[in-house]
Design an enzyme around this catalytic site. Structure first.
Site, short mmCIF file in Angstrom:
data_model
loop_
_atom_site.label_atom_id
_atom_site.label_comp_id
_atom_site.label_asym_id
_atom_site.label_seq_id
_atom_site.Cartn_x
_atom_site.Cartn_y
_atom_site.Cartn_z
N GLY A 55 45.47 -44.38 7.30
CA GLY A 55 45.99 -43.97 6.17
C GLY A 55 45.54 -42.73 5.46
O GLY A 55 45.94 -41.49 5.40
N HIS A 78 39.01 -59.48 -24.86
CA HIS A 78 39.69 -60.51 -25.12
C HIS A 78 39.15 -61.68 -24.64
O HIS A 78 39.70 -63.12 -25.21
CB HIS A 78 41.09 -60.26 -24.39
CG HIS A 78 42.04 -59.22 -24.96
ND1 HIS A 78 41.96 -57.94 -24.95
CD2 HIS A 78 43.26 -59.48 -25.60
CE1 HIS A 78 42.97 -57.36 -25.37
NE2 HIS A 78 43.72 -58.28 -26.06
N GLU A 112 48.21 -42.44 -2.94
CA GLU A 112 48.17 -41.06 -2.91
C GLU A 112 46.95 -40.07 -2.66
O GLU A 112 46.53 -39.19 -3.25
CB GLU A 112 48.42 -40.38 -4.45
CG GLU A 112 49.89 -41.07 -4.91
CD GLU A 112 51.12 -40.90 -4.21
OE1 GLU A 112 51.20 -39.76 -3.45
OE2 GLU A 112 51.97 -41.80 -4.43
N GLU A 165 37.90 -41.37 -2.88
CA GLU A 165 36.81 -40.68 -2.25
C GLU A 165 37.42 -39.29 -1.73
O GLU A 165 36.73 -38.18 -1.75
CB GLU A 165 36.27 -41.35 -0.93
CG GLU A 165 35.52 -42.77 -1.48
CD GLU A 165 36.39 -44.11 -2.18
OE1 GLU A 165 37.73 -43.81 -1.84
OE2 GLU A 165 35.95 -44.79 -2.83
C1 FAD Z 1 50.44 -51.08 -2.80
C2 FAD Z 1 50.43 -50.05 -1.90
C3 FAD Z 1 51.43 -49.00 -1.72
C4 FAD Z 1 51.29 -47.93 -0.94
N1 FAD Z 1 52.45 -47.19 -0.66
C5 FAD Z 1 52.57 -46.39 0.20
C6 FAD Z 1 53.86 -45.36 0.41
O1 FAD Z 1 54.64 -45.56 0.16
N2 FAD Z 1 53.58 -44.67 1.69
C7 FAD Z 1 52.51 -44.51 2.41
O2 FAD Z 1 52.64 -43.69 3.20
N3 FAD Z 1 51.38 -45.14 2.05
C8 FAD Z 1 51.34 -46.14 1.11
N4 FAD Z 1 50.11 -46.69 0.97
C9 FAD Z 1 48.93 -46.48 1.63
C10 FAD Z 1 48.00 -45.48 1.19
O3 FAD Z 1 48.21 -44.43 0.87
C11 FAD Z 1 46.65 -45.88 1.84
O4 FAD Z 1 46.15 -47.25 1.67
C12 FAD Z 1 45.59 -44.88 1.53
O5 FAD Z 1 46.00 -43.54 1.95
C13 FAD Z 1 44.31 -44.97 2.17
O6 FAD Z 1 44.47 -45.45 3.54
P1 FAD Z 1 44.05 -46.79 4.02
O7 FAD Z 1 44.24 -48.06 3.37
O8 FAD Z 1 44.25 -46.65 5.61
O9 FAD Z 1 42.31 -46.44 4.00
P2 FAD Z 1 41.31 -45.97 5.12
O10 FAD Z 1 41.94 -44.47 5.42
O11 FAD Z 1 40.99 -46.78 6.17
O12 FAD Z 1 39.93 -45.73 4.30
C14 FAD Z 1 39.05 -46.77 4.05
C15 FAD Z 1 38.02 -46.50 3.12
O13 FAD Z 1 37.43 -45.25 3.93
C16 FAD Z 1 37.10 -44.24 2.90
N5 FAD Z 1 37.44 -42.90 3.63
C17 FAD Z 1 38.06 -42.57 4.51
N6 FAD Z 1 37.84 -41.25 5.16
C18 FAD Z 1 36.83 -40.76 4.45
C19 FAD Z 1 36.34 -39.72 4.69
N7 FAD Z 1 36.54 -38.72 5.23
N8 FAD Z 1 35.17 -39.60 3.65
C20 FAD Z 1 34.65 -40.51 2.89
N9 FAD Z 1 35.44 -41.70 2.71
C21 FAD Z 1 36.54 -41.89 3.44
C22 FAD Z 1 38.62 -44.43 2.03
O14 FAD Z 1 38.35 -43.64 1.05
C23 FAD Z 1 38.44 -45.70 1.85
O15 FAD Z 1 37.45 -46.24 0.86
C24 FAD Z 1 50.18 -47.79 -0.36
C25 FAD Z 1 49.33 -48.66 -0.33
C26 FAD Z 1 49.27 -49.65 -1.03
C27 FAD Z 1 48.20 -50.62 -1.39
#
Ligand code: FAD
Length: 390
Positions: free
Chosen positions: A135, A345, A370, A374
């Site tokens: 992501g 509450h 978005e 972090e």
């Molecule tokens: C309800 C919901 C709706 C969504 N809608 C969309 C959508 O419409 N389209 C879409 O494309 N995506 C969507 N997403 C996905 C969302 O954009 C991603 O979940 C987000 O970008 C984080 O990616 P990940 O979950 O893979 O976390 P990861 O990238 O696996 O990260 C895991 C953790 O590691 C941290 N991390 C990662 N890299 C670093 C770094 N270099 N330095 C420090 N910390 C780091 C992150 O901050 C996080 O805490 C949605 C997610 C949810 C939950």
């Protein structure tokens, strides 16, 4: 990076659109939000009303049939929607990021073909970036669009967590068109992907909050997309195109945070005057006063940061740092205020009959979507150095 388009609005025109949004919220959203949220049911009627008000074209230029609103007005709309129910704002947000990518980077033919249909909501959807394995690190995506003669591309891969993808019908789809480039983003391309053969919605995902709105896993199996749907017509620019669109998305997330932080505050200010313990309303206890003061300060600071970012975007300036700061602060404010509201509450904060538990379930998404908070810190720090090089 291409700067966002400069937009202005007369105060009376802004008032008129905000009045229409407030009427919609009072009549259509507030009375139904709680039931739809708890049933995790899609708000079809609200979507139809939003089409009528023109919200699907809120930030699309008037020359393409949109309302052409500046980001400042858009942020006020999102704040009001989210104050009532965050899920409604999500239905337009990623749709407008897709539209912003086409409007800023698309060819004239793409703009003429798609933007008017995005503006009416005839075509609506969002952005498909995230995958099961990545992501934050979007350069690691595995979805591949393979060129097939002059006709177009064949797409194979999977996308995860894609908002609006069950009921929507068109998406900005991030792919790899070249697997050999270094850095990887030079081989990434963004397509306008309408649903069709090979574009499969695998399953709707169950979530902690953000109910009602559809978030799904998508699978692409030999999905064919015409070459004229490659945004901008040149391969290798997809990551930059979609990341620019995310500035508006981050302002939207910040505005949602302001909405939740303010709603949690207002509910608490009201409840603290009604609930009595030890012979006096709880707002006379210093422990509650400290919470209310912190909540109010957070909500107002979040509002000002969001306004600042939206103003920079509206002036057509690069604003990734400002949008990142607003998104970071306002989302954390929403999380903290929803938890503080629950403490104010007492047991009723934990009850489904009050809106606090919904805010508490909805707010954490703002720290993830978005770009995680972090990542926002990393963007802010990089820009700080970039703008202050010695
Ligand atoms: C309800 C919901 C709706 C969504 N809608 C969309 C959508 O419409 N389209 C879409 O494309 N995506 C969507 N997403 C996905 C969302 O954009 C991603 O979940 C987000 O970008 C984080 O990616 P990940 O979950 O893979 O976390 P990861 O990238 O696996 O990260 C895991 C953790 O590691 C941290 N991390 C990662 N890299 C670093 C770094 N270099 N330095 C420090 N910390 C780091 C992150 O901050 C996080 O805490 C949605 C997610 C949810 C939950």
């Amino acid at each position: 990076m291409t700067n966002p388009p400069i937009r202005t609005i007369e105060p009376e025109d802004e008032r008129a659109i905000l009045d229409a949004v407030e009427r919609f919220i009072e009549r259509d959203v507030k009375p139904k939000a709680s039931a739809l949220d708890h049933a995790d049911e899609y708000p079809h009627e609200m979507v139809e009303r939003m089409k009528e008000i023109g919200l699907f074209g809120a930030t699309i230029g008037t020359e393409y049939g949109g309302l052409g609103l500046p980001a400042t007005t858009y942020a006020k709309i999102v704040e009001r929607l989210s104050y009532a129910w965050m899920s409604v704002s999500g239905i337009v947000n990623s749709h407008l990021i897709m539209a912003a990518a086409v409007e800023r980077f698309g060819t004239e033919e793409q703009k003429k073909k798609y933007l008017p249909r995005f503006a009416t909501g005839e075509l609506r959807g969002g952005v498909a970036l995230t995958e099961p394995d990545c992501g934050t690190d979007l350069q690691a995506i595995r979805t591949v669009a393979k060129r097939e003669g002059n006709q177009g591309y064949v797409v194979n891969g999977a996308k995860m967590w894609i908002t609006n993808s069950y009921y929507g019908n068109c998406f900005a789809l991030l792919t790899k068109t070249d697997l050999t480039t270094t850095p990887a983003h030079r081989g990434m391309s963004l397509f306008i992907a309408e649903k069709g053969e090979g574009f499969k919605v695998n399953r709707k995902l169950k979530k902690l909050g953000y109910h009602g709105i559809d978030t799904c896993e998508l699978v692409f199996e030999d999905y064919r997309v015409p070459a004229e749907n490659l945004i901008g017509g040149t391969e290798g620019r997809g990551l930059q195109q979609i990341l620019s669109g995310l500035e508006l998305g981050r302002i939207n997330i910040a505005a949602r945070g302001v909405g939740i932080a303010s709603a949690a505050l207002d509910e608490s200010v009201r409840y603290a005057q009604l609930r009595k313990t030890f012979g006096k309303p709880i707002h006379e206890h210093q422990a509650i006063q400290l919470k209310l003061a912190d909540m109010a300060t957070r909500a107002q600071a979040a509002r000002l940061l969001t306004r600042d970012a939206a103003e920079a975007y509206t002036r057509g300036e690069r604003c990734d740092m400002e949008a990142g700061m607003a998104k970071l602060f306002a989302s954390e404010a929403a999380i903290e205020n929803s938890l503080d509201a629950m403490r104010v509450h007492g047991a009723y904060g934990y009850s489904q009959e009050f809106p606090i538990e919904r805010m508490y379930r909805d707010a954490p998404l703002l720290a993830i979507g978005e770009g995680t908070n972090e990542l926002q810190r990393i963007i802010i720090a990089r820009q700080l150095i970039e703008r202050n090089r010695i």
